[in-house]
Design an enzyme around this catalytic site. Structure first.
Site, short mmCIF file in Angstrom:
data_model
loop_
_atom_site.label_atom_id
_atom_site.label_comp_id
_atom_site.label_asym_id
_atom_site.label_seq_id
_atom_site.Cartn_x
_atom_site.Cartn_y
_atom_site.Cartn_z
CG HIS A 199 -20.66 -93.96 -34.40
ND1 HIS A 199 -21.55 -94.37 -35.34
CD2 HIS A 199 -20.93 -94.67 -33.28
CE1 HIS A 199 -22.34 -95.31 -34.80
NE2 HIS A 199 -21.97 -95.51 -33.56
NE ARG B 97 -19.69 -97.77 -32.40
CZ ARG B 97 -20.10 -97.34 -31.22
NH1 ARG B 97 -19.29 -96.63 -30.47
NH2 ARG B 97 -21.30 -97.62 -30.80
CD GLU C 124 -15.64 -90.32 -24.15
OE1 GLU C 124 -16.79 -90.14 -23.72
OE2 GLU C 124 -15.26 -89.92 -25.26
CG HIS D 176 -19.47 -91.77 -31.10
ND1 HIS D 176 -20.58 -91.08 -30.69
CD2 HIS D 176 -19.56 -93.00 -30.56
CE1 HIS D 176 -21.33 -91.89 -29.94
NE2 HIS D 176 -20.72 -93.05 -29.82
N GLY E 256 -18.03 -84.93 -12.24
CA GLY E 256 -18.77 -85.52 -13.35
C GLY E 256 -19.84 -86.46 -12.83
N GLY F 121 -21.84 -88.46 -15.11
CA GLY F 121 -22.29 -89.42 -16.12
C GLY F 121 -22.32 -90.81 -15.49
CG LEU F 122 -23.60 -94.26 -17.79
CD1 LEU F 122 -23.38 -95.24 -18.93
CD2 LEU F 122 -24.83 -94.65 -17.00
CB ALA F 123 -17.65 -93.16 -14.92
N GLY F 124 -19.26 -91.28 -13.06
CA GLY F 124 -19.25 -90.40 -11.90
C GLY F 124 -20.44 -90.65 -10.97
#
Lengths: 646, 252
Positions: A268, A339, A434, A410, A42, A44-47
């Site tokens: 959301h 939310r 996530e 969401h 992955g 994304g931000l984390a990966g």
């Protein structure tokens, strides 16, 4: 039911735990780091942030993404912002307050020590991103600007127009690209992880499908880091990207990693309403819009009926005949309640018949007051790209008429169970962002997902992984010719062959849509015992039907989108059932999990701390029902309260 | 609504491609272009035919995956929108719509409407970043950035890396893509130190990968879904010339 006791939270005062961990964790010298291979799945931000930082530290990193480029991971779509406890606005913010807001926002179902660490690291993240050239919004003095988000009474959200996720991801992608250039990270695109390889009980490799060639490939390493996002697409319609899926995490679960709090899913409140059966996804309108937009429905049913018939425009309804229901019910937080609260309130009004579109499933998000107060130019500068996006989709001009919005799936707070070191129950398998369960409890606050992804990747995993790997410096690389790799590959090949062999007459999407309908109606915004029991049996029979009726074109080589989707939906058909089971056992309402049987007289969520102050973590048991373990949540440093946003 | 679709079909990188016509009917005007293709694909699957392969992901105009060349224009008719934000109400009922992949030497077709844009990743890897490492950086407010520069940097940084600029350019140049990243970082004090070196390295990589040169037709700006301005290309050129004179591009 057993208890999980090894969460590895360091002892001591909450403000000192992370520092003391860092001071005492084991280190690895640079010459040894070069001998260690790490797989990151992955980007994304984390990966991306993890892979880049591990590369900088000198490990050999292999990073995998499902898209054609790491820059397209779904973090790119996060709009509103990222929280940090900088207190640049001098409005009373602090690490302590961000910590408390996040624990409270999560309805006291997150692990206290993890959340404190997150709040502590939040400030480093902003500094790091600024240094990378992330163009955050600034004021005329040249200083970083902030805005407010739901669940907070301070302005602590940093943003880059309505494209904060994009800018943070491109920052991490830049850092990753730098390390690819430096040769410490090797990039594999268009690859989907389909199995985890264990050697002597440790995670030592993965099996992926090359989405271009159709080849099944093997990769080995000393540790595997999963940053594969959430499973919101189990609902079919969600704000997630089309390729977002739960398979990598699910397959690790089936290899022994515990899956925690699956029923904690976030709906959301501000998304563009559903408009047709052919629809493939739902589009989010950023929570930041609730800074200036006011949510309402008409007070009188006669007005609702006229609006639906097109005889009345929303602007024609006088102020006195509008029900600003969030401001009415929650005067102190108003339109900026968390939310879960905002979503349920919209559902309550629409269930009572006050929905303002033809299907009765929409409420207004109105900017007329903000435009009058600030002028159209200011509103345009703040939200221009979101307004444009709305206009493209809904074919209506939100500067002239209120937006119509409705809640949609969401984010998933649940995920693989991890300890304080972000390690799953499988040694050597780590889960970030996530994909893990740890920081948001039963409800995530806005602008906290970006914070968590980057905290995990830049600042937490690089420390904790080192602590794990220090035992393995004498361990040679495992050959991909080993039996365990061959066996894991065979499992994948057999499953693909089984899918092709079905030869039914219903498409994968059709099954996915049917699963989504069950999930949304019975395991969605409000859940009750009977409905959950029905969902469990309906999902089981749908799964059975899938394996007898699905049609997956048998292209043995090359790109095969139907096969990609079929593998994901096969997993969703199992995961959906686990979500329903978890929702059924959790006889309380908390955060995004609302059980109709457990509510206060005025319809608020009713938590049961005496019986449910725990994380549920499931162990896969094959054909029989999974076994549930409990991790008790002890709150030493915050006081448990009924959430009150009134 | 009913449409005739003329779609480019090509089974792999080395195969010869061709147009194949398909009819779709009863399409809701509010369906997106990609949802219309989903409907076509479900029909093809049920008929036992190979569905059309196309890149797509977020379906809200930000990931940059979708990349269709529709009726002779990247991303179709929409101004400032991606293919996934194109709705069928923008077409005439009964229209014949031609759908091709983005075409450029540096973007080889993988299958049908999907192309390989990894050349963009390689250009970024050549220097499209600030070379700071994680940790040890100053406080976010330690270096002030004028609002004007921050806003201009943000405009340039909006690039989604879709490649429409390349597909629209008669030279298949990636100048707008390169210029957007070079400008974003050159406008900010954090990126200024490496600005000339970065410009030099990224342009050299662009040339090496087979993208063409810029001849200022501005077709790129006209089709850019994020309205990236060609003024960024001027900024890139200035930095590139400076790097040439000063030899800063050659620093290692």
């Amino acid at each position: 039911m057993d208890e999980i006791k090894q969460s590895k939270v360091p002892s001591g005062n909450i403000a000192e735990k992370w520092t003391s961990y860092k001071d005492t964790q084991r280190l690895i010298n640079p010459a040894n780091k070069r001998k260690l291979d790490i797989i990151v799945v992955g980007t994304g931000l984390a990966g991306a942030s993890a892979a880049a930082t591990l590369g900088e530290q000198g490990y050999n990193v292999k990073v995998f993404c499902i898209q054609d480029s790491p820059r397209r991971a779904h973090s790119i779509a996060a709009q509103g912002g990222i929280n940090a406890a900088k207190n640049y606005q001098n409005d009373g913010d602090s690490i302590r307050r961000l910590f408390e807001d996040t624990v409270k926002g999560g309805d006291y179902r997150a692990r206290e020590a993890n959340v404190y660490r997150l709040a502590e690291i939040s400030n480093n993240i902003i500094d790091q991103c600024v240094a990378q050239g992330v163009p955050f919004a600034r004021d005329y003095a040249g200083m970083l600007a902030n805005r407010s988000f739901g669940g907070a009474q301070v302005s602590r959200t940093f943003y880059a127009k309505g494209q904060t996720g994009q800018q943070l991801l491109l920052g991490a992608y830049g850092a990753l690209s730098k390390e690819i250039h430096n040769g410490t990270v090797k990039l594999f695109t268009r690859r989907e992880m389909l199995n985890l390889v264990l050697v002597d009980g440790r995670a030592r490799g993965i099996i992926v499908r090359n989405l271009e060639t159709g080849d099944i490939e093997r990769y080995s390493a000393h540790a595997v880091v999963l940053a594969t996002g959430g499973y919101g697409n189990v609902f079919f319609l969600s704000t997630n990207a089309m390729a977002s899926n739960g398979s990598a995490a699910w397959r690790c679960y089936k290899k022994g990693a515990f899956f925690a709090n699956p029923c904690f899913t976030q709906i959301h409140p501000t998304c563009i309403p559903v408009h047709g059966d052919y629809q493939s996804k739902l589009t989010l309108m950023s929570e930041s819009l609730r800074n200036d937009g006011r949510i309402w429905v008409p007070k009188n049913m006669s007005d609702v009926e006229k609006i639906r018939k097109g005889e009345l425009r929303p602007a024609d309804i006088p102020e006195a005949d509008r029900d600003y229901y969030l401001e009415r019910r929650y005067p102190s937080f108003g339109n900026l309640v968390p939310r879960d609260v905002a979503s349920r309130a919209a559902k309550e009004r629409c269930d009572a018949g006050f929905g303002v579109n033809a299907s009765g499933l929409a409420v207004y998000l109105d900017f007329s007051e903000a435009i009058e107060r600030l002028g159209e130019n200011v509103v345009k500068a703040r939200y221009g790209n979101l307004f444009d996006m709305y206009q493209e989709i809904a074919n209506e001009n939100p500067y002239e008429t209120p937006m119509m919005i409705y809640p949609a799936v969401h984010y998933t707070m649940g995920g693989l169970w991890v300890d304080y070191e972000l390690q799953t129950t499988i040694p050597g398998l780590f889960a970030l962002g996530e994909a893990n369960f740890s920081d948001h409890g039963a409800n995530r606050l806005g602008a906290s997902a970006l914070m968590q992804g980057l905290a995990d990747g830049y600042f937490i995993l690089p420390y904790t992984l080192q602590n794990y790997l220090s035992d393995l410096i004498r361990e040679p690389a495992v050959s991909i010719e080993e039996t365990c790799f061959a066996e894991a590959e065979k499992q994948v090949r057999d499953e693909i062959a089984r899918l092709h062999a079905v030869g039914g007459n219903e498409t994968v999407d059709s099954f996915h849509r049917r699963l989504g309908k069950i999930m949304w109606e019975k395991v969605g915004m409000s859940r009750e015992k009977e409905g959950l029991q029905q969902a469990i049996s309906q999902i089981a029979s749908l799964r059975d039907e899938f394996w007898h009726q699905v049609k997956v074109p048998a292209l043995t080589i090359g790109c095969n989108a139907e096969l990609e989707k079929a593998l994901r939906v096969a997993d969703f058909l199992e995961l959906g059932e686990l979500i329903a089971r978890d929702a059924l056992q959790r006889e309380e309402s908390c955060g995004g999990h609302f059980r109709v049987e457990h509510q206060t007289a005025d319809g608020e969520a009713l938590r049961d701390d005496e019986h449910f102050r725990f994380v549920s973590a499931y162990e896969y048991k094959g054909a029989i029902a999974p076994e549930m373990y409990k991790e008790a949540l002890d709150f030493e440093f915050v006081e448990l309260k009924q959430r009150n946003y009134k | 609504m009913n449409f005739t679709l003329k779609i480019w079909r090509q089974s792999n990188r080395n195969a010869k491609g061709r147009f194949v016509s398909y009819a779709v009917s009863d399409i809701d005007p509010d369906a997106s272009f990609l949802e219309m293709l989903d409907i076509l694909n479900e029909q093809l699957v049920l008929k036992g035919e190979d569905p059309v392969y196309f890149d797509h992901d977020c379906r809200e105009g930000i990931c940059g995956a979708c990349s269709l060349f529709i009726n002779g224009r990247p991303h179709g008719r929409g101004e400032g929108t991606t293919t996934c934000q194109l709705y069928m109400r923008k077409f005439k009922d009964g229209e014949t719509i031609t759908v091709e992949p983005f075409r450029a030497k540096a973007f080889p077709v993988i299958k049908d409407l999907t192309v390989d844009r990894s050349a963009f990743d390689q250009i970024i890897q050549a220097g499209g970043y600030v070379s700071c490492h994680t940790g040890g950086v100053p406080d976010g407010n330690a270096i002030l950035v004028s609002k004007r520069d921050a806003d201009l940097a943000m405009d340039a940084a909006s690039c989604i890396g879709c490649g429409a600029c390349v597909a629209a350019c008669k030279n298949a140049s990636a100048m707008l893509f390169v210029a957007a990243k070079v400008s974003q970082l050159a406008l900010l004090p954090q990126g200024k130190l490496e600005a000339e070196k970065r410009a030099h390295a990224m342009v050299a990589k662009m040339d090496e990968l087979g993208f063409g040169n810029c001849t200022n037709t501005y077709a790129c700006q006209a089709v850019c879904p994020k309205h990236i301005s060609v003024s960024n290309i001027a900024r890139l050129n200035r930095l590139h010339i400076k790097a040439g004179f000063k030899g800063t591009g050659k620093e290692s």
